[in-house]
Design an enzyme around this catalytic site. Structure first.
Site, PDB file in Angstrom:
ATOM      1  N   HIS A  24       9.752 -23.441   3.025  1.00 58.50           N
ATOM      2  CA  HIS A  24      11.125 -23.195   2.581  1.00 58.50           C
ATOM      3  C   HIS A  24      12.095 -24.199   3.271  1.00 58.50           C
ATOM      4  O   HIS A  24      13.150 -24.508   2.698  1.00 58.50           O
ATOM      5  CB  HIS A  24      11.662 -21.719   3.042  1.00 58.50           C
ATOM      6  CG  HIS A  24      11.778 -21.258   4.262  1.00 58.50           C
ATOM      7  ND1 HIS A  24      10.692 -20.892   5.188  1.00 58.50           N
ATOM      8  CD2 HIS A  24      12.947 -21.377   5.112  1.00 58.50           C
ATOM      9  CE1 HIS A  24      11.297 -20.761   6.544  1.00 58.50           C
ATOM     10  NE2 HIS A  24      12.586 -20.932   6.373  1.00 58.50           N
ATOM     11  N   GLU A  27      15.824 -21.922  17.881  1.00 56.46           N
ATOM     12  CA  GLU A  27      16.316 -20.647  17.523  1.00 56.46           C
ATOM     13  C   GLU A  27      16.749 -19.985  18.765  1.00 56.46           C
ATOM     14  O   GLU A  27      16.302 -20.244  19.780  1.00 56.46           O
ATOM     15  CB  GLU A  27      14.946 -19.608  17.046  1.00 56.46           C
ATOM     16  CG  GLU A  27      14.622 -20.347  15.750  1.00 56.46           C
ATOM     17  CD  GLU A  27      12.945 -19.662  15.372  1.00 56.46           C
ATOM     18  OE1 GLU A  27      13.157 -18.600  14.667  1.00 56.46           O
ATOM     19  OE2 GLU A  27      12.145 -19.812  15.849  1.00 56.46           O
ATOM     20  N   ARG A  82       0.820  -1.109   0.034  1.00 55.51           N
ATOM     21  CA  ARG A  82      -0.009  -0.095   0.043  1.00 55.51           C
ATOM     22  C   ARG A  82       0.891   1.068  -0.041  1.00 55.51           C
ATOM     23  O   ARG A  82       0.298   2.521  -0.447  1.00 55.51           O
ATOM     24  CB  ARG A  82      -0.958   0.034   1.376  1.00 55.51           C
ATOM     25  CG  ARG A  82      -1.902  -1.029   1.323  1.00 55.51           C
ATOM     26  CD  ARG A  82      -2.698  -1.234   2.433  1.00 55.51           C
ATOM     27  NE  ARG A  82      -1.753  -1.505   3.689  1.00 55.51           N
ATOM     28  CZ  ARG A  82      -2.162  -1.688   4.686  1.00 55.51           C
ATOM     29  NH1 ARG A  82      -3.089  -1.715   5.307  1.00 55.51           N
ATOM     30  NH2 ARG A  82      -1.180  -2.080   5.634  1.00 55.51           N
ATOM     31  N   HIS A  84       6.686 -26.945   8.819  1.00 52.57           N
ATOM     32  CA  HIS A  84       7.878 -27.385   8.449  1.00 52.57           C
ATOM     33  C   HIS A  84       8.638 -28.847   9.208  1.00 52.57           C
ATOM     34  O   HIS A  84       9.021 -29.504   8.481  1.00 52.57           O
ATOM     35  CB  HIS A  84       9.213 -26.393   9.242  1.00 52.57           C
ATOM     36  CG  HIS A  84       8.901 -24.836   8.779  1.00 52.57           C
ATOM     37  ND1 HIS A  84       8.656 -24.688   7.466  1.00 52.57           N
ATOM     38  CD2 HIS A  84       8.866 -23.668   9.326  1.00 52.57           C
ATOM     39  CE1 HIS A  84       8.424 -23.233   7.272  1.00 52.57           C
ATOM     40  NE2 HIS A  84       8.726 -22.614   8.600  1.00 52.57           N
TER      41      HIS A  84
HETATM   42  P1  NAP Z   1       5.478  -7.855   7.097  1.00 54.21           P
HETATM   43  O1  NAP Z   1       6.742  -7.505   7.277  1.00 54.21           O
HETATM   44  O2  NAP Z   1       4.601  -7.403   7.981  1.00 54.21           O
HETATM   45  O3  NAP Z   1       5.021  -7.423   5.762  1.00 54.21           O
HETATM   46  C1  NAP Z   1       3.703  -7.288   5.295  1.00 54.21           C
HETATM   47  C2  NAP Z   1       3.497  -6.545   3.866  1.00 54.21           C
HETATM   48  O4  NAP Z   1       2.298  -6.809   3.258  1.00 54.21           O
HETATM   49  C3  NAP Z   1       4.217  -5.260   3.636  1.00 54.21           C
HETATM   50  O5  NAP Z   1       4.794  -5.151   2.398  1.00 54.21           O
HETATM   51  C4  NAP Z   1       2.850  -4.352   3.760  1.00 54.21           C
HETATM   52  O6  NAP Z   1       2.995  -3.408   3.176  1.00 54.21           O
HETATM   53  C5  NAP Z   1       1.876  -5.623   2.893  1.00 54.21           C
HETATM   54  N1  NAP Z   1       0.484  -5.188   3.005  1.00 54.21           N
HETATM   55  C6  NAP Z   1      -0.357  -5.358   4.264  1.00 54.21           C
HETATM   56  N2  NAP Z   1      -1.391  -4.950   4.140  1.00 54.21           N
HETATM   57  C7  NAP Z   1      -1.864  -4.964   2.580  1.00 54.21           C
HETATM   58  C8  NAP Z   1      -2.645  -4.495   1.815  1.00 54.21           C
HETATM   59  N3  NAP Z   1      -3.905  -4.267   2.389  1.00 54.21           N
HETATM   60  N4  NAP Z   1      -2.591  -4.649   0.763  1.00 54.21           N
HETATM   61  C9  NAP Z   1      -1.256  -4.806  -0.052  1.00 54.21           C
HETATM   62  N5  NAP Z   1      -0.348  -5.007   0.676  1.00 54.21           N
HETATM   63  C10 NAP Z   1      -0.373  -5.114   2.193  1.00 54.21           C
HETATM   64  O7  NAP Z   1       5.366  -9.490   6.925  1.00 54.21           O
HETATM   65  P2  NAP Z   1       6.501 -10.601   6.513  1.00 54.21           P
HETATM   66  O8  NAP Z   1       7.206 -11.024   7.638  1.00 54.21           O
HETATM   67  O9  NAP Z   1       7.291 -10.017   5.142  1.00 54.21           O
HETATM   68  O10 NAP Z   1       5.469 -11.603   6.139  1.00 54.21           O
HETATM   69  C11 NAP Z   1       4.850 -11.983   5.133  1.00 54.21           C
HETATM   70  C12 NAP Z   1       4.243 -13.303   5.031  1.00 54.21           C
HETATM   71  O11 NAP Z   1       5.344 -14.407   4.751  1.00 54.21           O
HETATM   72  C13 NAP Z   1       3.448 -13.745   6.274  1.00 54.21           C
HETATM   73  O12 NAP Z   1       2.286 -14.603   5.926  1.00 54.21           O
HETATM   74  C14 NAP Z   1       4.285 -14.469   7.113  1.00 54.21           C
HETATM   75  O13 NAP Z   1       3.733 -15.322   8.113  1.00 54.21           O
HETATM   76  C15 NAP Z   1       5.057 -15.031   5.981  1.00 54.21           C
HETATM   77  N6  NAP Z   1       6.432 -15.737   6.436  1.00 54.21           N
HETATM   78  C16 NAP Z   1       7.481 -14.604   6.897  1.00 54.21           C
HETATM   79  C17 NAP Z   1       8.592 -14.962   7.192  1.00 54.21           C
HETATM   80  C18 NAP Z   1       9.812 -14.026   7.545  1.00 54.21           C
HETATM   81  O14 NAP Z   1      10.875 -14.450   7.835  1.00 54.21           O
HETATM   82  N7  NAP Z   1       9.437 -12.642   7.728  1.00 54.21           N
HETATM   83  C19 NAP Z   1       9.091 -16.383   7.108  1.00 54.21           C
HETATM   84  C20 NAP Z   1       7.997 -17.320   6.667  1.00 54.21           C
HETATM   85  C21 NAP Z   1       6.871 -16.906   6.345  1.00 54.21           C
HETATM   86  P3  NAP Z   1       1.960  -2.049   3.401  1.00 54.21           P
HETATM   87  O15 NAP Z   1       1.742  -2.081   4.843  1.00 54.21           O
HETATM   88  O16 NAP Z   1       2.656  -0.812   2.881  1.00 54.21           O
HETATM   89  O17 NAP Z   1       0.690  -2.215   2.539  1.00 54.21           O
END
Ligand code: NAP
Length: 487
Positions: free
Chosen positions: A175, A213, A51, A237
């Site tokens: 992963h 971890e 966004r 996992h």
């Molecule tokens: P994050 O840092 O909170 O990022 C969320 C992303 O979604 C941001 O780019 C946010 O940007 C965007 N977003 C939120 N609301 C939105 C909307 N209404 N429309 C469009 N975009 C939107 O989360 P993350 O850690 O990257 O994790 C993402 C997913 O991967 C989750 O399901 C998490 O469980 C999974 N995951 C993450 C990790 C990790 O290491 N981080 C590992 C395994 C799995 P804006 O707020 O600007 O919209």
């Protein structure tokens, strides 16, 4: 380009959540590494979506900061020319027409929609991808974990995604399956005559799977507190790792051949429910302690001084009710704020039936095959040998040690590098099929229900320790110990 890395066909990869932690820390660096290796055709586009009101230049500038350490700036600039950004809200229609026009109608072009957002947005995103006609030709969708928080919510997500994308277009990423060691497990088991005859209850004593971890929940507390260790690690996992150890030989590496065998393992897991949850599982939650040499707060403090019933540690004993594995326990243990960051699978073989050695030669240890997934991927096979020298016969337990980085002299690619290009190639072997996710929830759900019914709080453990003492008791009751790999 290395001998093993061939260019894939041109693609558009759209990352929903393109500004998020996963995209910036893992996905974009993985793509950059593949670019450096010459695998990403120049006509491919990578499009970040979120966004935040950014343009291409702003997005590239933020990525430059994240990627600049990886390689020289000139190459980075060439890569970033293939990266774009479109601001969109998954929940609003505004801007989607323009986005569809930007993607364009190219039915022969591979297009991948990677949903790296909270799963609550998956339904909206897929609905709009369908509505705006973006599912064309060779489109694929990648779903990040967690897929739901129980069987019902997983089904809701899978049903909604399934209205737009067929099962063969849907790539549920785990992963851990992209890690070199996990793929090596397939090759070790099925590429060598040595192991398969021993790979059963007649010769294997037990299996341990540890994912430890050192970090706490940090800024992910809001997500984590709704999940907990069983949902975050075990349901996906660790069960996938268990399946790779326990499955029957698939007839080939065809996607469904492998996934059919994993599914059979999931169906064979003995239920854990209210009748046996207290004997077979231990849940814990970290308190203040010392991690990596520094004092760290407890989980409730990290959440903002909030009392929580969420487990940050689980140990459990799983059993597989089939001919190959009857009576062989699979001990699983995972947690945050543990002493080491380590993920490993340890297969312990049965002791020799009779010792011919004098007691003063030393003790005979059981053979162990240790598959290390992180930090340093590799395989160790622990054997008993004679201590060299002319003195009396003394027994030594030593590893045949193969660190992949040392053996092959290259940095191991991150799991996402492999998996992202498998999506582009349309190869789902290392991705979870819908019925696997459902079977995993069917097994995990009754454990969560039994914990909830018991009303018991997770057992506290000090940050920097190996979890509650009950986790040690869980395995020691059976006359075994958790692997320490220090012999
Ligand atoms: P994050 O840092 O909170 O990022 C969320 C992303 O979604 C941001 O780019 C946010 O940007 C965007 N977003 C939120 N609301 C939105 C909307 N209404 N429309 C469009 N975009 C939107 O989360 P993350 O850690 O990257 O994790 C993402 C997913 O991967 C989750 O399901 C998490 O469980 C999974 N995951 C993450 C990790 C990790 O290491 N981080 C590992 C395994 C799995 P804006 O707020 O600007 O919209």
């Amino acid at each position: 380009m290395t001998a093993s890395s061939q260019s894939v066909e041109p693609f558009d990869l759209v990352i929903f959540g393109g500004t998020g932690d996963l995209a910036v820390r893992k996905l974009l660096p993985a793509l950059f590494h593949r670019f450096l290796d010459g695998q990403i055709p120049a006509s491919s586009r990578i499009v970040g979506i979120a966004r935040e009101a950014l343009d291409d230049a702003g997005y590239r500038a933020s990525l430059r900061e994240a990627l600049v350490g990886i390689c020289d700036a000139a190459k980075l600039d060439v890569f970033l020319q293939q990266v774009f950004y479109r601001p969109l809200d998954a929940r609003k229609d505004e801007g989607w027409d323009d986005f569809a026009a930007f993607i364009g109608a190219q039915p022969e072009h591979v297009r991948v929609f990677y949903l790296s957002t909270s799963p609550e947005l998956f339904v909206d995103i897929c609905g709009r991808l369908g509505h705006y006609g973006l599912n064309q030709g060779k489109s694929r969708v990648v779903l990040e974990k967690p897929i739901g928080r129980d069987l019902d919510s997983a089904n809701q997500i899978n049903d909604a995604v399934g209205k737009v994308f067929s099962e063969s277009q849907t790539f549920r990423i785990d992963h851990y399956l992209g890690k070199e060691t996990v793929q090596n497990l397939l090759v070790l088991r099925f590429g060598n005559a040595l192991f398969e005859p021993l790979w059963n209850s007649a010769h294997i004593d037990h299996v341990q799977i540890t994912v430890a971890e050192t970090l706490g929940v940090g800024h992910r507390g809001a997500y984590y507190d709704r999940a907990g260790a069983l949902r975050d690690m075990v349901q996906n996992h660790m069960l996938q790792l268990l399946c790779m150890v326990a499955m029957e030989p698939p007839s080939s590496l065809a996607p469904d051949a492998v996934r059919d065998e994993k599914l059979k393992v999931l169906h064979s897991l003995k239920p854990i429910d209210e009748s046996n949850v207290a004997q077979l599982t231990v849940r814990g939650q970290y308190r203040a302690g010392v991690a990596e040499g520094a004092s760290v707060p407890g989980y409730p403090d990290e959440l903002g001084n909030t009392k929580s019933n969420t487990e940050t540690f689980v140990a459990l004993k799983a059993e597989i009710a089939n001919w190959r594995w009857a009576g062989v326990p699979f001990y699983l243990r995972t947690g945050k704020r543990l002493p080491d960051r380590v993920s490993e699978i340890v297969v312990t073989f049965k002791p020799v039936p009779h010792s011919i050695f004098n007691p003063d030669a030393g003790t005979l240890s059981q053979n162990r095959l240790v598959l290390r997934l992180q930090p340093d991927e590799g395989v160790k096979l622990w054997l008993t040998i004679k201590h060299p020298g002319p003195g009396g016969l003394r027994l030594r337990h030593v590893p045949l040690d193969m660190s992949f980085a040392e053996a092959f002299g290259v940095q191991q690619p991150d799991a996402y590098e492999r998996l992202l290009l498998d999506v582009v190639r349309g190869n789902p072997t290392l991705f979870m099929r819908r019925d696997e996710v459902e079977a995993a929830w069917r097994w995990a759900g009754p454990i969560l229900a039994a914990w909830s019914a018991s009303g018991e709080a997770p057992r506290p453990y000090a940050a920097g320790s190996w979890g509650p003492s009950a986790a040690v008791a869980l395995i020691e009751r059976d006359g075994r110990t958790w692997n320490e790999d220090s012999e």
